[in-house]
Design an enzyme around this catalytic site. Structure first.
Site, short mmCIF file in Angstrom:
data_model
loop_
_atom_site.label_atom_id
_atom_site.label_comp_id
_atom_site.label_asym_id
_atom_site.label_seq_id
_atom_site.Cartn_x
_atom_site.Cartn_y
_atom_site.Cartn_z
CB SER A 14 -33.90 49.70 50.55
OG SER A 14 -34.74 50.47 51.40
CE1 TYR A 72 -33.43 54.48 47.77
CE2 TYR A 72 -34.92 53.75 49.24
CZ TYR A 72 -33.75 53.88 49.02
OH TYR A 72 -32.71 53.14 49.71
N1 LIG Z 1 -29.11 55.18 55.06
C1 LIG Z 1 -29.96 54.45 55.39
O1 LIG Z 1 -30.82 54.03 56.13
C2 LIG Z 1 -30.00 53.19 53.80
C3 LIG Z 1 -31.35 52.34 54.23
C4 LIG Z 1 -31.39 51.30 53.04
C5 LIG Z 1 -30.57 51.38 52.05
N2 LIG Z 1 -29.70 52.37 51.78
C6 LIG Z 1 -28.85 52.55 50.84
O2 LIG Z 1 -27.56 52.47 50.87
C7 LIG Z 1 -26.71 53.32 50.16
C8 LIG Z 1 -25.91 54.32 50.80
O3 LIG Z 1 -26.59 55.20 51.56
P1 LIG Z 1 -26.41 56.33 52.22
O4 LIG Z 1 -27.21 56.61 53.25
O5 LIG Z 1 -24.70 56.43 52.56
O6 LIG Z 1 -26.59 57.59 51.26
P2 LIG Z 1 -25.76 58.78 50.55
O7 LIG Z 1 -26.49 59.58 49.79
O8 LIG Z 1 -24.96 59.36 51.77
O9 LIG Z 1 -24.56 57.90 49.77
C9 LIG Z 1 -24.70 57.81 48.24
C10 LIG Z 1 -23.57 58.48 47.73
O10 LIG Z 1 -23.73 58.07 46.15
C11 LIG Z 1 -23.35 59.10 45.27
N3 LIG Z 1 -23.80 59.29 43.97
C12 LIG Z 1 -25.17 59.21 43.77
N4 LIG Z 1 -25.26 59.31 42.53
C13 LIG Z 1 -23.93 58.88 41.65
C14 LIG Z 1 -23.44 58.87 40.59
N5 LIG Z 1 -24.16 58.95 39.32
N6 LIG Z 1 -22.43 58.57 40.37
C15 LIG Z 1 -21.44 58.49 41.52
N7 LIG Z 1 -21.80 58.74 42.80
C16 LIG Z 1 -23.15 58.92 42.81
C17 LIG Z 1 -23.95 60.32 46.25
O11 LIG Z 1 -22.98 61.67 45.81
C18 LIG Z 1 -23.57 59.75 47.41
O12 LIG Z 1 -22.41 60.40 48.16
C19 LIG Z 1 -27.70 53.85 49.21
O13 LIG Z 1 -27.83 52.98 47.83
C20 LIG Z 1 -28.87 53.57 49.73
O14 LIG Z 1 -30.11 53.69 49.06
C21 LIG Z 1 -29.37 53.33 52.81
#
Ligand SMILES: NC(=O)c1ccc[n+]([C@@H]2O[C@H](COP(=O)([O-])OP(=O)(O)OC[C@H]3O[C@@H](n4cnc5c(N)ncnc54)[C@H](O)[C@@H]3O)[C@@H](O)[C@H]2O)c1
Length: 316
Positions: free
Chosen positions: A128, A153
């Site tokens: 991130s 985070y």
């Molecule tokens: N959306 C953004 O703007 C953004 C920005 C930077 C980084 N990220 C990173 O990208 C990734 C995806 O983000 P997103 O926005 O799609 O988030 P999201 O929360 O929609 O997706 C993450 C998924 O991980 C699953 N998860 C959590 N704990 C788990 C576990 N113990 N076992 C199995 N599954 C598990 C959740 O149920 C969820 O569906 C994450 O790592 C997030 O930190 C996202």
């Protein structure tokens, strides 16, 4: 290719799964439908993937559980792992910091270990922009992350990146770290500013604005998905890339655009939230040069598409 997407029922993961299935890859989604936000929305994400009519596997598993994680890898023989599963969100990480160690770090270590044990070729980790902390005023290049982060985070992401390097060294798989910058679009995460604002505006509620002078490098979901797919296809060495749009958008500009679509918009200006950085602004030169990454959707176009989608989706 045979690709495992952890967190594939989430916002980015389900969008990625759809694209990779359409491009003829074999896909396994692993997700425990964590209640950080509505598991019902996550089931809808999986149903969207199913609606393509292309077979894929969905396994509901908690990746923090080492035995279950091991089983997923032993039964899969994956070429590539895109590790997106995480507990996201800066404000919640201030309230519940231990969960980010218990989930984001432990789960990443499990996934890394069994990717290594089962000879996965390429491990892609979703990091991130938060790992850059509070550095403002210039586009952030990959080597500027120095561990001086501003929230639990971000500390978990920076720590998880470090574990990725350790396990790359232990097992020798190819490692790519992708640092995403504020991703938005249809099916966006309901805790993030753009989806939250649109929902409130549609309901006629006023918006709570914390960082009125802040700026974010908002990146449209299709651009992120293309960046991940290009990483799968074209990255050759161990490397770290920013995936952003490459332009900071100030809150004022975001609100102006929303007001043009929702003229009755009302805002409550509040003081800045702890843990939030002032600005994110990606330098994407490296991803452009090495991956051919080329984000296409600017904030005005991306917001218009997202608002049209929300009106159609939530008025069903
Ligand atoms: N959306 C953004 O703007 C953004 C920005 C930077 C980084 N990220 C990173 O990208 C990734 C995806 O983000 P997103 O926005 O799609 O988030 P999201 O929360 O929609 O997706 C993450 C998924 O991980 C699953 N998860 C959590 N704990 C788990 C576990 N113990 N076992 C199995 N599954 C598990 C959740 O149920 C969820 O569906 C994450 O790592 C997030 O930190 C996202």
């Amino acid at each position: 290719m045979n690709i495992l997407i952890t967190g594939g029922a989430g916002f980015i993961g389900s969008s990625l799964a759809r694209k990779l299935l359409l491009d003829n890859h074999q896909i396994t989604i692993v997700d425990n439908l964590h209640p950080y936000y509505s598991p019902e929305q996550k089931r809808e994400h999986v149903n969207e993937v199913k609606s393509l009519g292309i077979p894929f596997q969905f396994i509901k598993v908690d990746l923090v559980d080492e035995i279950s994680c091991k089983k997923v890898f032993e039964e899969g023989s994956f070429d590539v792992v895109v590790h997106l599963a995480a507990l996201p969100g800066v404000p919640y990480s201030i309230k519940q910091p231990h969960q980010y160690i218990d989930l984001d770090i432990k789960m990443t270590v499990n996934v890394l270990k069994y990717a290594g044990e089962t000879k996965v070729n390429h491990f892609i980790f979703a990091s991130s922009s938060s790992v850059y902390g509070n550095q403002t005023g210039a586009p952030l290049t990959e080597e500027m992350a120095n561990g001086q982060v501003a929230s639990p985070y971000a500390a978990a992401k920076y720590g998880a990146e470090s574990f990725c390097h350790a396990y790359q060294s232990l097992y020798g798989f190819q490692l790519t770290i992708l640092r995403f910058f504020t991703v938005y679009g249809p099916w966006g995460r309901p805790d993030m500013a753009i989806p939250l604002f649109i929902r409130k505006l549609m309901a006629g509620d006023s918006l709570d604005i914390y960082g009125y002078n802040s700026a974010r490098d908002y990146t449209y979901i299709d651009d992120i998905v293309n960046g991940i797919e290009r990483t799968i296809l074209y990255s050759k060495n161990n490397d770290t890339y920013n995936l952003g749009y490459g332009e900071p958008v100030y809150m004022e500009k975001l609100l102006d655009h929303l007001k043009s679509k929702f003229p009755r918009m009302k805002i409550n200006q509040l003081k800045d939230r702890r843990g939030d950085v002032k600005m994110t602004w990606s330098n994407i030169t490296k991803a452009k040069e090495k991956l051919g990454y080329n984000p296409l959707i600017n904030i005005e176009e991306g917001l218009d598409i997202t608002i049209r989608w929300a009106k159609k989706h939530f008025n069903r």
